[in-house]
Scaffold this motif. Sequence first.
Motif, mmCIF file in Angstrom:
data_model
loop_
_atom_site.group_PDB
_atom_site.id
_atom_site.type_symbol
_atom_site.label_atom_id
_atom_site.label_comp_id
_atom_site.label_asym_id
_atom_site.label_seq_id
_atom_site.Cartn_x
_atom_site.Cartn_y
_atom_site.Cartn_z
ATOM 1 N N ALA A 244 7.940 3.633 -3.686
ATOM 2 C CA ALA A 244 7.442 3.327 -2.346
ATOM 3 C C ALA A 244 8.145 4.179 -1.298
ATOM 4 C CB ALA A 244 7.635 1.844 -2.041
ATOM 5 N N THR B 67 6.291 6.857 1.251
ATOM 6 C CA THR B 67 6.531 6.780 2.685
ATOM 7 C C THR B 67 6.913 8.131 3.263
ATOM 8 O OG1 THR B 67 7.260 4.471 2.507
ATOM 9 C CG2 THR B 67 7.950 5.679 4.457
ATOM 10 N N SER C 250 5.592 -0.310 7.878
ATOM 11 C CA SER C 250 6.289 -0.692 6.651
ATOM 12 C C SER C 250 7.347 -1.749 6.950
ATOM 13 C CB SER C 250 6.936 0.532 5.991
ATOM 14 O OG SER C 250 7.894 1.124 6.855
ATOM 15 N N VAL D 278 1.419 3.281 4.393
ATOM 16 C CA VAL D 278 2.749 2.877 4.833
ATOM 17 C C VAL D 278 2.911 1.362 4.726
ATOM 18 C CG1 VAL D 278 4.279 2.734 6.836
ATOM 19 C CG2 VAL D 278 3.113 4.876 6.320
ATOM 20 N N GLY E 79 3.415 0.426 1.139
ATOM 21 C CA GLY E 79 4.787 0.773 0.775
ATOM 22 C C GLY E 79 5.775 -0.260 1.286
ATOM 23 N N GLY E 80 5.559 -0.765 2.490
ATOM 24 C CA GLY E 80 6.435 -1.791 3.042
ATOM 25 C C GLY E 80 6.403 -3.072 2.229
ATOM 26 N N ASN F 160 13.050 1.485 5.953
ATOM 27 C CA ASN F 160 12.335 1.193 7.187
ATOM 28 C C ASN F 160 12.440 2.370 8.154
ATOM 29 O OD1 ASN F 160 11.145 -0.002 9.407
ATOM 30 N ND2 ASN F 160 12.533 -1.733 9.505
#
Length: 346
Positions: free
Chosen positions: A21, A25, A62, A208, A211-212, A242
């Motif tokens: 992830a 990002t 994210s 995104v 991915g978060g 982050n």
Amino acid sequence: MHIVLTDLWPLSWSIGVFLLATAVTVVCSIRLAGVGDTLADRTGWGEALFGAVLFGLVTSLSGIVMTAVSAAADQPDLAYSNAVGGIAAQTVALVVADAFLRKVNLEHAAASVSNMLFGCLLIGLLGLALMAAFSPSVTFLGLHPASAVMVALYIGGLRLINNYGAPMWRAVRTEDTLPDVPEEDTQGLARHTTSRLWTEFAAVAVLVMVGGWAVARAAEGIVEHTGLNAGLVGAVFMGLVNALPETVTSIAAVRRGAVTLAVAAIIGGNCLDALNLVVGDAAYRGGSLFHAADPDELFLTSGAMVMTAVLLGGLLVRQRRGWLKIGFDGILLVALYASIVAVLAV
């Protein structure tokens, strides 16, 4: 599928998904810099406002998802520390971006009244979060009253920044200042239609967000299997991921000459990360997220405020070349962040 969505992941899965992830990002963020720079010119918003609002929103997605997922999973320490830890890490990201601007310090080249006003807004939002933690522990419709005040402050701040008109003072233009001037060509992106650019912008936002979610679920597994402090994992590991979208896009923006966009993406993203606490407060079913914060999270919030104040000092002083060629504020930001992480790790 049920295992992937709801059950606790094995440690190997958690680490693998966390790294994957993170890579997704980074790739998305590189593309976002070019698309965002072009849209800032097309919309006429300018790099500072576009970067702080829409650009900051996408790069913060994210973190928003991480906070919401962690809070809903009854992990308030992860939720809170991720939001505020992201702010601290993203502020340090400006030092990294500054290293890619070789002729002059980034804070000098990106002089902007809007960027400084966003910095003031961020300090106000973090201050409200601290006040909420020491206020009576009450909720209304599942939210602490401070959440509504923070949203109102953010909206009011945007209106003020968008309509501030002619300021009583301006940053002096120098030969090293890089103004926000629309470019005729942006590495081929100018040939794309505006609708295509918006579509790509939205697609990156979705990736995104996914991915978060993956990082938040992976962080839960890492905390559970390793026994690491949830606040430390949220502030450092999740906080750094982050911060990755803002870091990568800021570096890419600096390399494209869009220095105002680079700074705006960081500060604007930080303001939205402060609002992550509101998202976490809404998702947390155990009461007020602000009152679930322990001393480590409150210390982290205070540290983020101090770092923002240092950044504002750098934007006001505007050193051309400072300590180690990155300015006094860059050195202080790195030292402050390292100190914060060291305290949290104890």
